[in-house]
Scaffold this motif. Structure first.
Motif, PDB file in Angstrom:
ATOM      1  N   LEU A 189       0.815  -1.220   0.000  1.00  0.00           N
ATOM      2  CA  LEU A 189       0.000   0.000   0.000  1.00  0.00           C
ATOM      3  C   LEU A 189       0.843   1.263   0.000  1.00  0.00           C
ATOM      4  O   LEU A 189       0.347   2.342  -0.342  1.00  0.00           O
ATOM      5  CB  LEU A 189      -0.936   0.009   1.210  1.00  0.00           C
ATOM      6  N   ILE A 196      -5.897   4.509  -3.435  1.00  0.00           N
ATOM      7  CA  ILE A 196      -6.376   3.478  -2.516  1.00  0.00           C
ATOM      8  C   ILE A 196      -7.874   3.659  -2.331  1.00  0.00           C
ATOM      9  O   ILE A 196      -8.345   4.740  -1.967  1.00  0.00           O
ATOM     10  CB  ILE A 196      -5.663   3.564  -1.146  1.00  0.00           C
ATOM     11  N   TYR A 209      -3.147   6.690   2.493  1.00  0.00           N
ATOM     12  CA  TYR A 209      -2.360   5.567   3.027  1.00  0.00           C
ATOM     13  C   TYR A 209      -2.286   5.613   4.543  1.00  0.00           C
ATOM     14  O   TYR A 209      -2.525   4.617   5.226  1.00  0.00           O
ATOM     15  CB  TYR A 209      -0.948   5.608   2.419  1.00  0.00           C
ATOM     16  N   THR A 212      -5.351   4.355   6.479  1.00  0.00           N
ATOM     17  CA  THR A 212      -5.803   2.968   6.404  1.00  0.00           C
ATOM     18  C   THR A 212      -5.560   2.252   7.720  1.00  0.00           C
ATOM     19  O   THR A 212      -4.588   2.533   8.427  1.00  0.00           O
ATOM     20  CB  THR A 212      -5.076   2.197   5.279  1.00  0.00           C
TER      21      THR A 212
END
Length: 235
Positions: A189, A196, A209, A212
């Motif tokens: 990721l 994303i 990111y 998450t």
């Protein structure tokens, strides 16, 4: 996307698909994230089927089937590319063994010397080695290509996940490759400038990111392993 009416059964009743009519995937590398059962692998599979790839894994020319377990979601989505995608590959970690066996059958029949897979049977390589052989040798295209990867980290050590990031970068430089990847890996990721999409929201939505759960939990664990384990085991 054109969901059946009423959309009361799986996968149409998943919160991620609620109210979703269109999903733009513009980045060279896009990740699908979310809890197990959130729908990310199901949508990836549906995209693969609409693109003409084997739903058990492979490209357009790979035709084998061991069990029909895929959903009917592909019947209710429409894909649009500019330019049109004619090449690519769908990787399913859970059925990769079946794909490797299929390639062995082709080798016995046509004797290609496993040209697209590192020169030897995928079964004669470790799981991680076979994945990297696939990524290194098969992911080469002279035209626009779409690569769909479902949890590729399942067979990759952290070091080999970094090697995959390098392969993604090399393919992105060609300007001919687009990747859509369903993953739980905070390493993957971290690919720079990747999009994303979060399947834990209703409907699917972009996420940073650092926002998450994969990043947050991993960072917390590495920074305070003892504290997290104490809280986990003492309650």
């Amino acid at each position: 996307m054109d969901w059946p009416n009423p959309a009361e059964h799986y996968p149409y009743n998943l919160p991620a698909f609620n109210g979703l009519s269109e999903l733009s995937i513009d980045s060279a590398v896009t990740f699908f994230v979310g809890e197990n059962g959130s729908g990310k692998s199901t949508l990836l599979e549906a995209i693969a089927k609409r693109a003409g790839f084997n739903p058990e894994g492979g490209g357009r020319s790979n035709r084998f089937s061991t069990a029909e377990t895929e959903s009917s979601l592909d019947n209710h989505i429409r894909l649009s590319w500019l330019p049109k995608v004619t090449q690519g590959f769908f990787l399913r970690a859970e059925s990769f063994y079946n794909f490797a066996s299929y390639i062995d059958e082709l080798e016995r029949e046509f004797s290609t010397r496993y040209a697209a897979y590192g020169g030897k049977s995928l079964h004669q390589q470790s799981h991680g080695e076979s994945f990297l052989s696939l990524f290194t040798h098969r992911f080469r295209s002279r035209g626009k290509a779409l690569y769909l990867l479902d949890e590729p980290e399942a067979a990759l050590s952290p070091a080999r996940q970094l090697a995959l990031l390098r392969i993604l970068w090399e393919q992105e430089q060609s300007g001919q490759a687009q990747f859509i990847i369903a993953t739980h890996s905070p390493i993957l990721l971290g690919y720079p400038k990747a999009a994303i999409l979060n399947f834990d929201t209703s409907p699917i939505s972009p996420i940073r990111y650092e926002d998450t759960e994969h990043y947050a939990i991993t960072k917390q664990f590495l920074n305070n392993r003892d504290g997290m384990l104490k809280e986990l085991f003492d309650n």
